[in-house]
Design a protein around this motif. Structure first.
Motif, PDB file in Angstrom:
ATOM      1  N   LEU A   1      31.749  36.998  41.366  1.00 38.67           N
ATOM      2  CA  LEU A   1      32.380  36.391  40.191  1.00 38.67           C
ATOM      3  C   LEU A   1      33.277  35.215  40.561  1.00 38.67           C
ATOM      4  N   GLY A   2      33.682  35.155  41.820  1.00 37.57           N
ATOM      5  CA  GLY A   2      34.558  34.072  42.253  1.00 37.57           C
ATOM      6  C   GLY A   2      35.976  34.219  41.735  1.00 37.57           C
ATOM      7  N   VAL A   3      36.431  35.458  41.598  1.00 34.92           N
ATOM      8  CA  VAL A   3      37.777  35.714  41.082  1.00 34.92           C
ATOM      9  C   VAL A   3      38.516  36.643  42.048  1.00 34.92           C
ATOM     10  N   GLU A   4      39.828  36.665  41.938  1.00 41.42           N
ATOM     11  CA  GLU A   4      40.641  37.546  42.772  1.00 41.42           C
ATOM     12  C   GLU A   4      40.832  38.915  42.138  1.00 41.42           C
ATOM     13  N   GLN A   5      40.589  38.989  40.843  1.00 43.37           N
ATOM     14  CA  GLN A   5      40.815  40.238  40.122  1.00 43.37           C
ATOM     15  C   GLN A   5      39.908  40.302  38.901  1.00 43.37           C
ATOM     16  N   MET A   6      39.240  41.438  38.711  1.00 41.56           N
ATOM     17  CA  MET A   6      38.517  41.681  37.459  1.00 41.56           C
ATOM     18  C   MET A   6      39.509  42.182  36.422  1.00 41.56           C
ATOM     19  N   ASP A   7      39.210  41.928  35.172  1.00 48.88           N
ATOM     20  CA  ASP A   7      40.075  42.461  34.118  1.00 48.88           C
ATOM     21  C   ASP A   7      39.772  43.925  33.855  1.00 48.88           C
ATOM     22  N   LEU A   8      38.500  44.297  33.968  1.00 50.19           N
ATOM     23  CA  LEU A   8      38.092  45.682  33.734  1.00 50.19           C
ATOM     24  C   LEU A   8      36.902  45.982  34.628  1.00 50.19           C
ATOM     25  N   PHE A   9      36.965  47.140  35.305  1.00 53.56           N
ATOM     26  CA  PHE A   9      35.872  47.562  36.174  1.00 53.56           C
ATOM     27  C   PHE A   9      35.510  48.988  35.784  1.00 53.56           C
TER      28      PHE A   9
ATOM     29  N   GLU B   1      41.743  53.765  43.446  1.00 49.87           N
ATOM     30  CA  GLU B   1      42.201  52.979  44.589  1.00 49.87           C
ATOM     31  C   GLU B   1      41.979  51.485  44.351  1.00 49.87           C
ATOM     32  N   ILE B   2      40.862  51.153  43.745  1.00 46.13           N
ATOM     33  CA  ILE B   2      40.572  49.753  43.407  1.00 46.13           C
ATOM     34  C   ILE B   2      41.634  49.210  42.457  1.00 46.13           C
ATOM     35  N   TYR B   3      42.012  50.025  41.486  1.00 49.56           N
ATOM     36  CA  TYR B   3      43.050  49.638  40.524  1.00 49.56           C
ATOM     37  C   TYR B   3      44.400  49.473  41.225  1.00 49.56           C
ATOM     38  N   LYS B   4      44.763  50.435  42.064  1.00 45.32           N
ATOM     39  CA  LYS B   4      46.052  50.371  42.751  1.00 45.32           C
ATOM     40  C   LYS B   4      46.134  49.174  43.689  1.00 45.32           C
ATOM     41  N   ALA B   5      44.987  48.769  44.229  1.00 51.41           N
ATOM     42  CA  ALA B   5      44.953  47.612  45.124  1.00 51.41           C
ATOM     43  C   ALA B   5      45.009  46.288  44.363  1.00 51.41           C
ATOM     44  N   GLY B   6      45.004  46.343  43.034  1.00 47.83           N
ATOM     45  CA  GLY B   6      45.095  45.137  42.229  1.00 47.83           C
ATOM     46  C   GLY B   6      43.794  44.380  42.081  1.00 47.83           C
ATOM     47  N   LYS B   7      42.674  45.033  42.379  1.00 48.16           N
ATOM     48  CA  LYS B   7      41.389  44.355  42.269  1.00 48.16           C
ATOM     49  C   LYS B   7      40.813  44.398  40.858  1.00 48.16           C
ATOM     50  N   ALA B   8      41.411  45.213  40.014  1.00 45.41           N
ATOM     51  CA  ALA B   8      41.057  45.272  38.588  1.00 45.41           C
ATOM     52  C   ALA B   8      42.326  45.565  37.802  1.00 45.41           C
ATOM     53  N   ARG B   9      42.485  44.872  36.685  1.00 41.44           N
ATOM     54  CA  ARG B   9      43.657  45.096  35.847  1.00 41.44           C
ATOM     55  C   ARG B   9      43.574  46.415  35.093  1.00 41.44           C
ATOM     56  N   ALA B  10      42.352  46.890  34.888  1.00 35.94           N
ATOM     57  CA  ALA B  10      42.136  48.178  34.233  1.00 35.94           C
ATOM     58  C   ALA B  10      40.817  48.743  34.737  1.00 35.94           C
ATOM     59  N   ILE B  11      40.684  50.066  34.689  1.00 35.10           N
ATOM     60  CA  ILE B  11      39.452  50.721  35.112  1.00 35.10           C
ATOM     61  C   ILE B  11      39.000  51.690  34.031  1.00 35.10           C
ATOM     62  N   GLY B  12      37.716  51.929  34.015  1.00 38.29           N
ATOM     63  CA  GLY B  12      37.179  52.837  33.012  1.00 38.29           C
ATOM     64  C   GLY B  12      35.804  53.319  33.403  1.00 38.29           C
ATOM     65  N   VAL B  13      35.100  53.821  32.423  1.00 35.68           N
ATOM     66  CA  VAL B  13      33.785  54.410  32.661  1.00 35.68           C
ATOM     67  C   VAL B  13      32.826  53.936  31.574  1.00 35.68           C
ATOM     68  N   SER B  14      31.559  54.189  31.818  1.00 38.23           N
ATOM     69  CA  SER B  14      30.523  53.838  30.858  1.00 38.23           C
ATOM     70  C   SER B  14      29.540  54.998  30.781  1.00 38.23           C
ATOM     71  N   ASN B  15      29.141  55.350  29.575  1.00 37.47           N
ATOM     72  CA  ASN B  15      28.155  56.410  29.355  1.00 37.47           C
ATOM     73  C   ASN B  15      28.661  57.792  29.760  1.00 37.47           C
ATOM     74  N   PHE B  16      29.961  58.005  29.704  1.00 35.11           N
ATOM     75  CA  PHE B  16      30.516  59.318  30.030  1.00 35.11           C
ATOM     76  C   PHE B  16      30.600  60.171  28.773  1.00 35.11           C
ATOM     77  N   GLN B  17      30.110  61.389  28.880  1.00 34.74           N
ATOM     78  CA  GLN B  17      30.170  62.366  27.808  1.00 34.74           C
ATOM     79  C   GLN B  17      31.515  63.101  27.855  1.00 34.74           C
ATOM     80  N   VAL B  18      31.774  63.924  26.853  1.00 33.58           N
ATOM     81  CA  VAL B  18      33.049  64.635  26.784  1.00 33.58           C
ATOM     82  C   VAL B  18      33.281  65.476  28.035  1.00 33.58           C
TER      83      VAL B  18
END
Length: 295
Positions: free
Chosen positions: A115-123, A145-162
């Motif tokens: 992406l050519g960026v230092e940080q993603m907004d959401l991973f 760990e990725i979030y704590k290292a500042g590589k993403a401003r927020a983290i989440g999931v995709s296609n996760f069920q309850v």
């Protein structure tokens, strides 16, 4: 710089849209535009120009993924747009082949380079893959760990069920900021959406018009004709009023513009309820409880 490119950059810089896209505040305080531009199934060869078109129209939220194979082209569009980094919200997703802890850490660095960026907004973790050997909780710990290292401003999931979400919350101290799931009028995904809302997890909707399957729906056509809108606009407006974060995809300029023009009309409560009543629990994509494809 090429004159055509110079002109495109100038257009983007000078573009003042009358549309103000609502912002959703995530559970860690980061804000995300409720409407974005999706790049799923856009070939790498056409991604850069398509994203530049989206920027010209006014989009400031781009959704990509390692699996899509077009992160680098999204990054090129951002660079050539002339937009400041903090003007654009960029989401990417971890590929299914990188679920092991160390692999996930390395893959995040790969996305940053592409992406050519230092940080993603959401991973996001793209899929839970519950039937394979690597536990998605291990993957989630890597995301933390990725979030704590500042590589993403927020983290989440995709296609996760309850059940998947509950395990993450039971076994770690970090709830996802976002859950990106399939939602459209034929699959309202009520149980997952309700769990997300209860736990302050923002819900994003992929396949928002059911891969086009809803475009011939008689009810949606009637509402669209009454409001002098397209069926796609009515459907996307239904998502907006439900509180979903949504990112329609098109490479056609007129449809990119059409999908952006959602904020100068509203659906009545009866129309919202009627559209929700179209639910058939009908997926256009894989079932997250059994999907285990590793590309």
């Amino acid at each position: 710089m090429d004159p055509a490119l110079t002109s495109a950059v100038a257009t983007i810089k000078e573009h003042l849209t009358m549309t103000t896209v609502p912002q959703i505040t995530l559970n860690n305080g980061v804000t995300i535009p409720q409407l974005g531009y999706g790049t799923f199934q856009i070939t790498p060869e056409t991604t850069k120009d398509a994203v530049l078109e989206a920027f010209e129209v006014g989009y400031r939220h781009i959704d990509t993924a390692q699996m899509y194979g077009n992160e680098a082209e999204v990054g090129q569009a951002l660079k050539e747009s002339g937009l400041a980094r903090d003007e654009v919200f960029i989401t990417s997703k971890l590929n299914n082949s990188f679920h092991k802890f160390d692999d996930a850490l390395e893959a995040a660095d790969g996305s940053l380079r592409a992406l050519g960026v230092e940080q993603m907004d959401l991973f996001l973790i793209h899929w839970p893959l519950p039937t394979i050997g690597v536990d998605y909780v291990e993957t989630w710990k890597a995301m933390i760990e990725i979030y704590k290292a500042g590589k993403a401003r927020a983290i989440g999931v995709s296609n996760f069920q309850v059940s998947h979400l509950q395990r993450l919350m039971d076994e770690t101290d970090t709830a996802p900021a976002v859950n990106q799931i399939e939602i459209h009028p034929y699959l309202t995904n009520e149980e997952v959406r309700a769990f997300d809302a209860k736990h302050n997890i923002a819900t994003e909707a992929w396949s928002p018009i059911a891969q086009g399957e809803v475009l011939d729906d008689p009810l949606l056509k009637e509402i669209a004709e009454r409001l002098d809108r397209t069926v796609a606009q009515v459907t996307l407006r239904w998502h907006i009023q439900q509180g979903h974060i949504v990112f329609p995809k098109s490479v056609t300029r007129s449809r990119i513009e059409e999908n952006f023009n959602l904020f100068d009309f509203e659906l009545g409560a009866e129309d919202v309820a009627a559209i929700s009543g179209l639910n058939k629990d009908e997926r256009t994509g894989p079932d997250p409880d059994s999907f285990d494809h590793i590309p």
